[in-house]
Design a protein around this motif. Structure first.
Motif, mmCIF file in Angstrom:
data_model
loop_
_atom_site.group_PDB
_atom_site.id
_atom_site.type_symbol
_atom_site.label_atom_id
_atom_site.label_comp_id
_atom_site.label_asym_id
_atom_site.label_seq_id
_atom_site.Cartn_x
_atom_site.Cartn_y
_atom_site.Cartn_z
ATOM 1 N N ALA A 38 32.554 43.382 34.648
ATOM 2 C CA ALA A 38 32.377 43.920 33.294
ATOM 3 C C ALA A 38 32.885 42.956 32.224
ATOM 4 O O ALA A 38 32.796 43.254 31.031
ATOM 5 N N GLY A 39 33.444 41.816 32.656
ATOM 6 C CA GLY A 39 33.862 40.786 31.712
ATOM 7 C C GLY A 39 35.343 40.680 31.448
ATOM 8 O O GLY A 39 35.762 39.928 30.562
ATOM 9 N N ARG A 40 36.161 41.396 32.200
ATOM 10 C CA ARG A 40 37.603 41.359 31.974
ATOM 11 C C ARG A 40 38.194 40.127 32.665
ATOM 12 O O ARG A 40 38.215 40.031 33.891
ATOM 13 N N ARG A 41 38.692 39.196 31.883
ATOM 14 C CA ARG A 41 39.149 37.928 32.467
ATOM 15 C C ARG A 41 40.421 38.089 33.280
ATOM 16 O O ARG A 41 40.634 37.358 34.250
ATOM 17 N N THR A 42 41.289 39.040 32.925
ATOM 18 C CA THR A 42 42.482 39.253 33.733
ATOM 19 C C THR A 42 42.104 39.745 35.122
ATOM 20 O O THR A 42 42.755 39.403 36.111
ATOM 21 N N SER A 43 41.055 40.547 35.222
ATOM 22 C CA SER A 43 40.604 41.018 36.526
ATOM 23 C C SER A 43 39.958 39.894 37.327
ATOM 24 O O SER A 43 40.083 39.852 38.555
ATOM 25 N N ARG A 44 39.268 38.993 36.656
ATOM 26 C CA ARG A 44 38.712 37.843 37.378
ATOM 27 C C ARG A 44 39.831 37.041 38.029
ATOM 28 O O ARG A 44 39.728 36.623 39.182
ATOM 29 N N ALA A 45 40.917 36.839 37.284
ATOM 30 C CA ALA A 45 42.060 36.111 37.845
ATOM 31 C C ALA A 45 42.695 36.890 38.987
ATOM 32 O O ALA A 45 43.136 36.309 39.984
ATOM 33 N N SER A 46 42.738 38.213 38.873
ATOM 34 C CA SER A 46 43.318 39.041 39.927
ATOM 35 C C SER A 46 42.497 38.968 41.203
ATOM 36 O O SER A 46 43.043 38.917 42.304
ATOM 37 N N VAL A 47 41.181 38.974 41.069
ATOM 38 C CA VAL A 47 40.316 38.868 42.243
ATOM 39 C C VAL A 47 40.566 37.551 42.962
ATOM 40 O O VAL A 47 40.678 37.506 44.192
ATOM 41 N N VAL A 48 40.661 36.470 42.203
ATOM 42 C CA VAL A 48 40.934 35.168 42.804
ATOM 43 C C VAL A 48 42.260 35.186 43.552
ATOM 44 O O VAL A 48 42.370 34.703 44.687
ATOM 45 N N ALA A 49 43.287 35.770 42.947
ATOM 46 C CA ALA A 49 44.605 35.815 43.582
ATOM 47 C C ALA A 49 44.586 36.673 44.844
ATOM 48 O O ALA A 49 45.202 36.320 45.859
ATOM 49 N N LEU A 50 43.872 37.788 44.813
ATOM 50 C CA LEU A 50 43.806 38.664 45.977
ATOM 51 C C LEU A 50 43.027 38.033 47.126
ATOM 52 O O LEU A 50 43.321 38.281 48.298
ATOM 53 N N LEU A 51 42.042 37.231 46.806
ATOM 54 C CA LEU A 51 41.226 36.595 47.840
ATOM 55 C C LEU A 51 41.858 35.328 48.399
ATOM 56 O O LEU A 51 41.354 34.780 49.383
ATOM 57 N N ARG A 52 42.923 34.873 47.782
ATOM 58 C CA ARG A 52 43.609 33.665 48.250
ATOM 59 C C ARG A 52 45.055 33.986 48.545
ATOM 60 O O ARG A 52 45.967 33.524 47.843
ATOM 61 N N PRO A 53 45.316 34.774 49.595
ATOM 62 C CA PRO A 53 46.704 35.182 49.884
ATOM 63 C C PRO A 53 47.640 34.012 50.149
ATOM 64 O O PRO A 53 48.827 34.094 49.896
ATOM 65 N N SER A 54 47.100 32.902 50.636
ATOM 66 C CA SER A 54 47.970 31.742 50.895
ATOM 67 C C SER A 54 48.448 31.108 49.614
ATOM 68 O O SER A 54 49.383 30.309 49.611
#
Length: 302
Positions: free
Chosen positions: A278-294
């Motif tokens: 939906a365009g929320r940039r904080t959520s885009r960053a959160s998705v990246v962080a969740l997908l890269r647990p290392s």
């Protein structure tokens, strides 16, 4: 007269700290303000100098590095004599106490089983700032992923975040509350022990409230006490927003194991993905962080 100590955590907080310190005398009306500890996470601005000339019984504790909220709270509490206190008020530096705000919280601590008491929190314009939370569950994470946290919080007990103003009109017990303003029982502090410094920022207050509950100490909300909170950067800073999301998943998995932890992770990831699309940039960053647990963040922004 009852005695209270205040622990304020600072990190480059000079622009907001003065207002917090100025509010303490009137906020503590009717009780003795026995100590004010400013626990500083290696600020590079004038935070500590401002604290030292505040005209209050201030002790500055230097943590030595940007070690996080929990580490600074631990350092601040370690500087206190808990045997001589009726309460320890942990505050963000961007909080301002309304007159007489401390006494109602101490009143609550006199009741058996209440170990943490939190105030009615408002924005600078006087509107309600939702600060109360229900127990984190997979079902609530799914509901918040589908309809959003604010709406889920108004649908009975569906959401974790309590958003209905009617729930803030009366005192009561809740699973946890934002760590910006927590009145702690000295006895409870001794039993629960130190705050978990592995969280660095966000979820440390959730962990602490839930650990206290494990030992029979309730977190209580008291609307007779009012505090103004300017608010943090998690809603606008992608790095901090990501840390908030990652840490709540870590805490849930730690408390509930890999199976339920994975279900919670998937629900949170789905919700952040929907908001990212939906365009929320904080959520885009959160998705990246969740997908890269290392690559999960292990240090605060410098």
């Amino acid at each position: 007269m009852r005695r209270v100590a205040v622990v304020i955590v600072t990190y480059n907080s000079a622009d907001v700290l003065q207002g917090c310190l100025d509010s303490l005398p009137s906020g503590a009306a009717g009780v003795e303000l026995a100590a004010v500890v400013v626990a500083d996470n290696a600020s590079k601005d004038d935070s500590t100098a401002l604290a030292e000339r505040a005209g209050l019984p201030v002790t500055v504790v230097q943590v030595g590095r940007n070690a996080g909220y929990a580490a600074a709270i631990n350092a601040g509490i370690a500087a206190l004599d808990l045997d001589r206190l009726d309460g320890v008020y942990v505050l963000n530096p961007d909080c301002r106490l309304r007159p007489g705000a401390v006494a109602p919280l101490l009143d609550c601590l006199e009741r058996p089983g209440l170990g943490i008491v939190v105030p009615y929190m408002v924005n600078p314009d006087g509107t309600l700032q939702p600060s109360l939370r229900r127990m984190p569950t997979v079902g609530r994470a799914v509901a918040e992923a589908v309809v959003g946290g604010a709406l889920a919080g108004r649908m009975g007990t569906v959401g974790e975040l309590v958003t209905d103003p009617r729930d803030y009109a009366r005192p009561g017990a809740f699973a946890w509350a934002t760590g910006a303003a927590l009145m702690l029982s000295p006895r409870m502090i001794r039993e629960v022990g130190a705050w978990d410094e592995s969280f660095l920022l966000y979820s440390e207050e959730t962990d602490y409230c839930l650990r206290a509950a494990d030992l029979g100490w309730a977190t209580w909300y008291e609307p007779a006490s009012v505090i103004e909170h300017i608010g943090g950067a998690s809603g606008i800073d992608p790095v901090l927003a990501s840390l908030l999301v990652v840490n709540k998943v870590r805490l849930f998995r730690r408390r509930h194991g890999p199976v339920r932890g994975t279900a919670y992770y998937v629900a949170v990831l789905a919700g952040e993905a929907v908001r990212a699309l939906a365009g929320r940039r904080t959520s885009r960053a959160s998705v990246v962080a969740l997908l890269r647990p290392s690559r999960r963040m292990t240090a605060l922004p410098q």
